[in-house]
Structures are given as C-alpha cells and as structure tokens.
Design a protein around this motif. Structure first.
Motif, PDB file in Angstrom:
ATOM      1  N   GLY A  97      -4.170 -14.314   7.242  1.00  0.00           N
ATOM      2  CA  GLY A  97      -4.014 -13.160   6.366  1.00  0.00           C
ATOM      3  C   GLY A  97      -4.859 -11.983   6.831  1.00  0.00           C
ATOM      4  O   GLY A  97      -5.674 -12.107   7.754  1.00  0.00           O
ATOM      5  N   PRO A  98      -4.680 -10.815   6.214  1.00  0.00           N
ATOM      6  CA  PRO A  98      -5.442  -9.623   6.607  1.00  0.00           C
ATOM      7  C   PRO A  98      -6.944  -9.864   6.618  1.00  0.00           C
ATOM      8  O   PRO A  98      -7.483 -10.590   5.775  1.00  0.00           O
ATOM      9  CB  PRO A  98      -5.040  -8.594   5.539  1.00  0.00           C
ATOM     10  CG  PRO A  98      -3.675  -9.032   5.103  1.00  0.00           C
ATOM     11  CD  PRO A  98      -3.709 -10.527   5.134  1.00  0.00           C
ATOM     12  N   ALA A 110      -9.433  -1.254   4.102  1.00  0.00           N
ATOM     13  CA  ALA A 110      -8.667  -0.040   4.387  1.00  0.00           C
ATOM     14  C   ALA A 110      -7.413   0.076   3.529  1.00  0.00           C
ATOM     15  O   ALA A 110      -6.952   1.186   3.255  1.00  0.00           O
ATOM     16  CB  ALA A 110      -8.284  -0.019   5.870  1.00  0.00           C
ATOM     17  N   LEU A 111      -6.853  -1.053   3.090  1.00  0.00           N
ATOM     18  CA  LEU A 111      -5.544  -1.030   2.436  1.00  0.00           C
ATOM     19  C   LEU A 111      -5.590  -1.199   0.918  1.00  0.00           C
ATOM     20  O   LEU A 111      -4.598  -0.910   0.243  1.00  0.00           O
ATOM     21  CB  LEU A 111      -4.651  -2.126   3.033  1.00  0.00           C
ATOM     22  CG  LEU A 111      -4.220  -1.906   4.490  1.00  0.00           C
ATOM     23  CD1 LEU A 111      -3.551  -3.150   5.054  1.00  0.00           C
ATOM     24  CD2 LEU A 111      -3.276  -0.710   4.586  1.00  0.00           C
ATOM     25  N   ARG A 133       0.837  -1.209   0.000  1.00  0.00           N
ATOM     26  CA  ARG A 133       0.000   0.000   0.000  1.00  0.00           C
ATOM     27  C   ARG A 133       0.871   1.258   0.000  1.00  0.00           C
ATOM     28  O   ARG A 133       0.599   2.221  -0.736  1.00  0.00           O
ATOM     29  CB  ARG A 133      -0.905   0.001   1.232  1.00  0.00           C
ATOM     30  CG  ARG A 133      -1.775   1.244   1.430  1.00  0.00           C
ATOM     31  CD  ARG A 133      -2.930   1.291   0.455  1.00  0.00           C
ATOM     32  NE  ARG A 133      -2.647   2.001  -0.779  1.00  0.00           N
ATOM     33  CZ  ARG A 133      -3.431   1.958  -1.848  1.00  0.00           C
ATOM     34  NH1 ARG A 133      -4.520   1.239  -1.852  1.00  0.00           N
ATOM     35  NH2 ARG A 133      -3.103   2.619  -2.941  1.00  0.00           N
ATOM     36  N   ALA A 134       1.909   1.251   0.810  1.00  0.00           N
ATOM     37  CA  ALA A 134       2.808   2.410   0.864  1.00  0.00           C
ATOM     38  C   ALA A 134       3.499   2.609  -0.475  1.00  0.00           C
ATOM     39  O   ALA A 134       3.653   3.749  -0.945  1.00  0.00           O
ATOM     40  CB  ALA A 134       3.838   2.212   1.975  1.00  0.00           C
ATOM     41  N   TYR A 172      -5.086  -3.857  -5.975  1.00  0.00           N
ATOM     42  CA  TYR A 172      -6.261  -4.721  -6.136  1.00  0.00           C
ATOM     43  C   TYR A 172      -5.925  -6.122  -5.656  1.00  0.00           C
ATOM     44  O   TYR A 172      -4.851  -6.654  -5.969  1.00  0.00           O
ATOM     45  CB  TYR A 172      -6.658  -4.755  -7.609  1.00  0.00           C
ATOM     46  CG  TYR A 172      -7.757  -5.731  -7.963  1.00  0.00           C
ATOM     47  CD1 TYR A 172      -9.099  -5.372  -7.842  1.00  0.00           C
ATOM     48  CD2 TYR A 172      -7.465  -7.002  -8.448  1.00  0.00           C
ATOM     49  CE1 TYR A 172     -10.108  -6.259  -8.187  1.00  0.00           C
ATOM     50  CE2 TYR A 172      -8.463  -7.895  -8.792  1.00  0.00           C
ATOM     51  CZ  TYR A 172      -9.791  -7.515  -8.664  1.00  0.00           C
ATOM     52  OH  TYR A 172     -10.803  -8.397  -9.003  1.00  0.00           O
ATOM     53  N   LEU A 173      -6.851  -6.733  -4.906  1.00  0.00           N
ATOM     54  CA  LEU A 173      -6.628  -8.078  -4.393  1.00  0.00           C
ATOM     55  C   LEU A 173      -7.710  -9.026  -4.885  1.00  0.00           C
ATOM     56  O   LEU A 173      -8.899  -8.811  -4.643  1.00  0.00           O
ATOM     57  CB  LEU A 173      -6.581  -8.073  -2.869  1.00  0.00           C
ATOM     58  CG  LEU A 173      -6.216  -9.399  -2.206  1.00  0.00           C
ATOM     59  CD1 LEU A 173      -5.265  -9.179  -1.023  1.00  0.00           C
ATOM     60  CD2 LEU A 173      -7.454 -10.153  -1.735  1.00  0.00           C
TER      61      LEU A 173
END
Length: 337
Positions: free
Chosen positions: A182-183, A190-191, A157-158, A168-169
């Motif tokens: 995982g997240p 948010a990311l 993201r950074a 995109y995921l």
C-alpha cells in the motif's frame, strides 16, 4: 491452540517494553509536551517527508477517529464511509454522538471509489435541510483485509479535490497495509488531509499517531475536550520512537503478513474458499458449519464474520507475535476435521 482472534491480544514488542522500562524513573512534563513525544513527532515528520505536518498522539483508534472528525468538521457536516468501515460498524455510534452523521455506502471489497463517494453526494441536495457530506473516511487495511494501492488513493484524492472534500485514512493496521504494498508514509502525507499510524495493532501496548497535513491551532483543545489527552503522554512518544527509529514497525508488520499468507495458501490448498482476496494480516475463510463446530470444539479461536444455514465465514488475524508453529498447528487441525 493459538488464538487468531485479533492482533492486539499480546502486550507489546520487547523493544517497546525495554524502552518504557528504561524511561520509567525519568521525570518529564505531561500531556504530550515532553521531549519524548517531540522527538517521536519529529521522526514521523521526517519519515513522512512532511516537515510542516502536525503530529498528535492518542491512545486508541476510536478515540483518534472521533477527535479528528470532531475537530475537522463543522457541526452540520457528515462523514462518507463504506458500510463495513470501522466508524460505521464498530464504534458504538461515537461519531454520531458527536453530532456528525456517518453516510454509508456498500463497498463489496471494503474500498471506497470516486463513484461511490459521488453516489453519496448525489443523495444530498446541498440545502440546509440535509447534512453536508464533507469527510471521506477510508482505512488501510480495510475491515475486510483489502488494501488501497497508490492509484486508488490518488483517484480518491482527485475526487475530493473536485468536490471540496477532506480525505482521512484510518491507519489502525497501517503497518500491514504498507507491508502489503500500500501507499508509503510520504505518499499518505501528500495525498490525505489526515491519517494515523496505528500502534495498538502493531507492537505497541497502546497508541496511535495522528498526522495532520495542515496543523490546526486549536486541535489540542479538541483532544482535551474529548477526554483524549493522556497525562503521561511520554508513554506514547517512547513507544513510537522504539517502533519507528530502526524500521521495527515495518519489520514486524511484514512478519504478520507473511504468516497470514502462509495461512491463506494452506487453507486454500485444503479446498476452502476465501471471502475476499486479502494480502494483509486479516484472512477470511468460508467453512461448512460442521467443520466450524469441530474447530471450535478443539479450542480454535477466531471471529465469526457471518453465519448462514450451512456455512460460516471466519476471520483469522496474525500479529507481530504470532509464531510460525501456530500456522502449522491450525492447518493440521483443519485438515484433521
């Protein structure tokens, strides 16, 4: 012998089928504007802690990737993906057919890093003579069964923020990724700029729920233009309600992962190496060709990842419907040969 070919061979979880049956004679409007889709979208926004996100329901993963990329990019903009990524290897050039080049980079464990993303950017001179990479495509789980953790996603993201890129995921196996640590849904919302919650490979008959961090007013035009707007859209909303309202989606993903890890440890105990250390429902093993041939002769079903002169790498996939006895049966067969 149980098949380990994939995680969508079975139909749907009984609770999903029950919900569809109970709604069968109910009349609603079409094209995803029905109360069921609206309720499912509200539920997803709540689970993602993203009240302003847009949620769109589509039928399959390739279709979802294609529509999202087509809608979010300008005609001359391109996708950055691992060479093993689904858009790179298993979508028959669908993304390129939309006019968007997929710029690939080798990622041994299937995961992109900021350094790999920047290496693609450095290969493009920023002039009108080359495509402009702008869309970073990742998946969780990856095609090699590995899982991005929160720190890795934050780093991407950074990187995207630094270079003005979209993140995109692909969540075809998102249930497995989250169950493996995982997240979470709120972290993904948010990311990423967009991601989808995969239903086809985790208990639904079909269907994916695309979540856009920032709603796009004309997105439904892109869905329709790509032939991706299901007339009986309520069938998608009903399934996601059944999967998500009581946590069933995550429960059945944990089941698939737990059986996959039992399979992994059993094969490792028998002395066969892994292609990659996977915490998810996809497991990859390297077998001598003689062992591989004997297993297939017994009716064992799995995919071949690669084949060399004397070795074969196979992929075994567990699902929400895999019975524990199937793990024991396979390990017994492997031990016997």
């Amino acid at each position: 012998m149980h098949s380990f070919l994939n995680d969508y061979s079975e139909g749907a979880h009984p609770k999903v089928l029950q919900a569809l049956t109970e709604s069968n004679l109910r009349q609603t409007c079409g094209y995803g504007l029905d109360p069921d889709c609206q309720k499912a979208a509200d539920l997803i926004r709540k689970l993602c802690n993203a009240p302003d996100a847009a949620v769109h329901f589509l039928v399959g993963g390739t279709q979802t990737n294609l529509v999202a990329i087509d809608a979010l990019l300008k005609p001359y903009e391109a996708v950055i993906a691992a060479s093993t990524g689904h858009v790179s290897r298993h979508e028959t050039g669908a993304i390129e057919a939309s006019g968007h080049k997929v710029c690939t980079v080798s990622a041994p464990d299937g995961k992109l890093t900021p350094e790999l993303v920047e290496s693609v950017l450095n290969d493009h001179d920023g002039t009108e003579h080359m495509v402009s990479p702008r869309f970073v495509y990742i998946s969780n789980t990856t095609e090699t069964g590995t899982v991005y953790n929160l720190k890795e996603l934050q780093a991407l993201r950074a990187c995207c923020d630094t270079h003005g890129l979209l993140l995109y995921l692909d969540g075809a196996r998102l249930g497995s990724a989250i169950a493996a640590g995982g997240p979470s849904l709120p972290e993904l919302a948010a990311l990423t700029d967009a991601f989808y919650i995969g239903g086809t490979k985790n208990g639904a008959l079909f269907g994916e729920a695309l979540v856009l961090a920032r709603p796009q007013a004309d997105f439904r035009w892109y869905i329709k233009r790509r032939g991706a707007m299901l007339a009986k859209g309520r069938l998608l909303g009903i399934q996601f309600q059944a999967l998500l309202e009581d946590g069933l989606y995550f429960d059945i993903a944990r089941h698939a992962n737990e059986l996959a890890l039992r399979l992994r440890e059993g094969v490792r105990t028998l002395g066969y190496p892994l292609m990659v250390e996977s915490p998810s429902n996809q497991q990859f093993f390297i077998l001598p060709k003689t062992v591989f041939s004997k297993l297939t002769a017994q009716g064992c079903e799995f995919e071949v990842e690669w084949e060399k002169a004397d070795q074969v790498c196979i992929r075994l996939v567990t699902s929400w419907a895999t019975p524990p006895a199937a793990i024991d049966e396979f390990l017994q067969a492997l031990a016997a040969v």
